[in-house]
Design an enzyme around this catalytic site. Sequence first.
Site, PDB file in Angstrom:
ATOM      1  N   GLU A   1       9.503   0.998  -0.445  1.00 59.82           N
ATOM      2  CA  GLU A   1      10.776   1.441  -0.988  1.00 59.82           C
ATOM      3  C   GLU A   1      11.119   0.701  -2.288  1.00 59.82           C
ATOM      4  OE1 GLU A   1      13.586   3.117   2.255  1.00 59.82           O
ATOM      5  OE2 GLU A   1      14.612   1.369   1.459  1.00 59.82           O
TER       6      GLU A   1
ATOM      7  N   HIS B   1     -11.962   0.159  15.252  1.00 59.41           N
ATOM      8  CA  HIS B   1     -12.664   1.227  15.979  1.00 59.41           C
ATOM      9  C   HIS B   1     -12.107   2.606  15.648  1.00 59.41           C
ATOM     10  CE1 HIS B   1     -14.891  -1.643  18.572  1.00 59.41           C
ATOM     11  NE2 HIS B   1     -13.894  -2.423  18.163  1.00 59.41           N
TER      12      HIS B   1
ATOM     13  N   LYS C   1      17.573  13.971   2.455  1.00 61.58           N
ATOM     14  CA  LYS C   1      18.903  13.982   3.088  1.00 61.58           C
ATOM     15  C   LYS C   1      19.717  15.158   2.572  1.00 61.58           C
ATOM     16  CE  LYS C   1      19.431   8.978   3.546  1.00 61.58           C
ATOM     17  NZ  LYS C   1      20.142   7.835   2.996  1.00 61.58           N
TER      18      LYS C   1
END
Length: 452
Positions: free
Chosen positions: A288, A309, A423
């Site tokens: 951010e 793995h 948003k």
Amino acid sequence: METINVNVDFTLPFINKNELENKYELSYKHLLALKHKTGKGNDFLGWVDLPDTIDHDEIKKIEHVAADIRKKIEILVIVGIGGSYLGARAVIDMLYHNFNHLLPNRSRPIILYAGQNMGEDYLFQLLEILNEYEYAIAVISKSGTTTEPAIAFRLLKHHIENKYGKEEARKRIIAITDASKGILLNLAIKEGYERFVIPDDVGGRYSVLTPVGLFPIAVAGGNIHELIKGAQHMKHQIFKIHANENPAIQYASIRNLLYEKGKKIEIMVSYTPRMHFFMEWWKQLYGESEGKEGKGIFPASVDFTTDLHSLGQYIQEGERILFETVLNVTHPTNHLAIPHEPDNSDQLNYISYKRISYVNDMARLGTLLAHLDGGVPNIIIDIPTINENYIGQLIYFFEIACGISGYLLNVNPFDQPGVEAYKKNMFALMGKPGMEEESQRIKERIEKLFND
Ligand code: PA5
């Protein structure tokens, strides 16, 4: 006091000495810009001085309220998202017994989280569990308006009031928010909840050392004095050590140089599952802060040896755009050795009596060598052991290095304008009052997206 150590030796074959010296010089200037608050986003630099300026009365109040609430709960639900929960979760997970929720005589409450996702099943099942246990809520939001925690809090508020009655529920809710604005603040005042303030000049992802992190950590039984002391120690180191040996300058400079050489992804590596959420906190902090204006290292993380793995193959031989930063905890808290097996049927007797940490260490060294051979530079951060002091050091180290890193990219590391885009669309789609026109436009675009 020992200090965490940053070892950049395994990046040196990938960079040149002169460019490193120049980068150190530049980073040092940016460190001073953080100190003197002269760089971009300088109205959000309250966290730089925080380890030295934390108000002792505030700490006392945090400890007092935390001790009180601990007496009556089995579960604390932390409601928050992003910077309003990741720091606390990172620290609590590192301090807790891996199986705390199953310990018969546990001294620490179970910590659960809400408002960090919108999973209907998650929230439904959380409420189911809360029917069975004594609990309290810490609701944390700087803006006081973030949708995910606001919805989770509405659900939880209903639940806790139904369970205990309004008066007792009021005593079990603690609100951590802005001093003077926001819906959560108004609600907390109206309902009479206990309150803590998030300082104006400290942004969410830099707020672990404010009540955002300190209160939940105190409820969880963490020693917040030691946490602050660790951060203080690191602050004094960083502001006094010469550029070439300064851990924050080294880390920020090297990762920026590697980025310039096409290493666009930094993978944070931990060999202990206790640090999983610390890496989540780090990803938010760096992602951010740096990812803007078409620039920035993409922060990723892996838990080794588990992910050797699954992702090991890519790291070893995939696109050469990676470098790793390894969190190396040198002394585990517990001691466990591999038993001897007289008939050696599993053929492991060559490591009989060796500690598990020895095997983990050999895996780490083997991986270091293999990844260097595969063209993946490695930064190593040695952490003597996991305790509050070293966690405080780590937090402050990564925060300062993040500020320097943002300045090296010439972006403002303290804003997050890009977070608003989803948003806006989400609110428009849900028909939020006042967004009628936008709502129509966004709905049409979504329809087109799926029908074209
Ligand atoms: O770092 C940040 O600023 C963000 O991640 C915020 O912490 C997050 O969006 C939550 O915001 P708020 O605390 O206002 O609810």
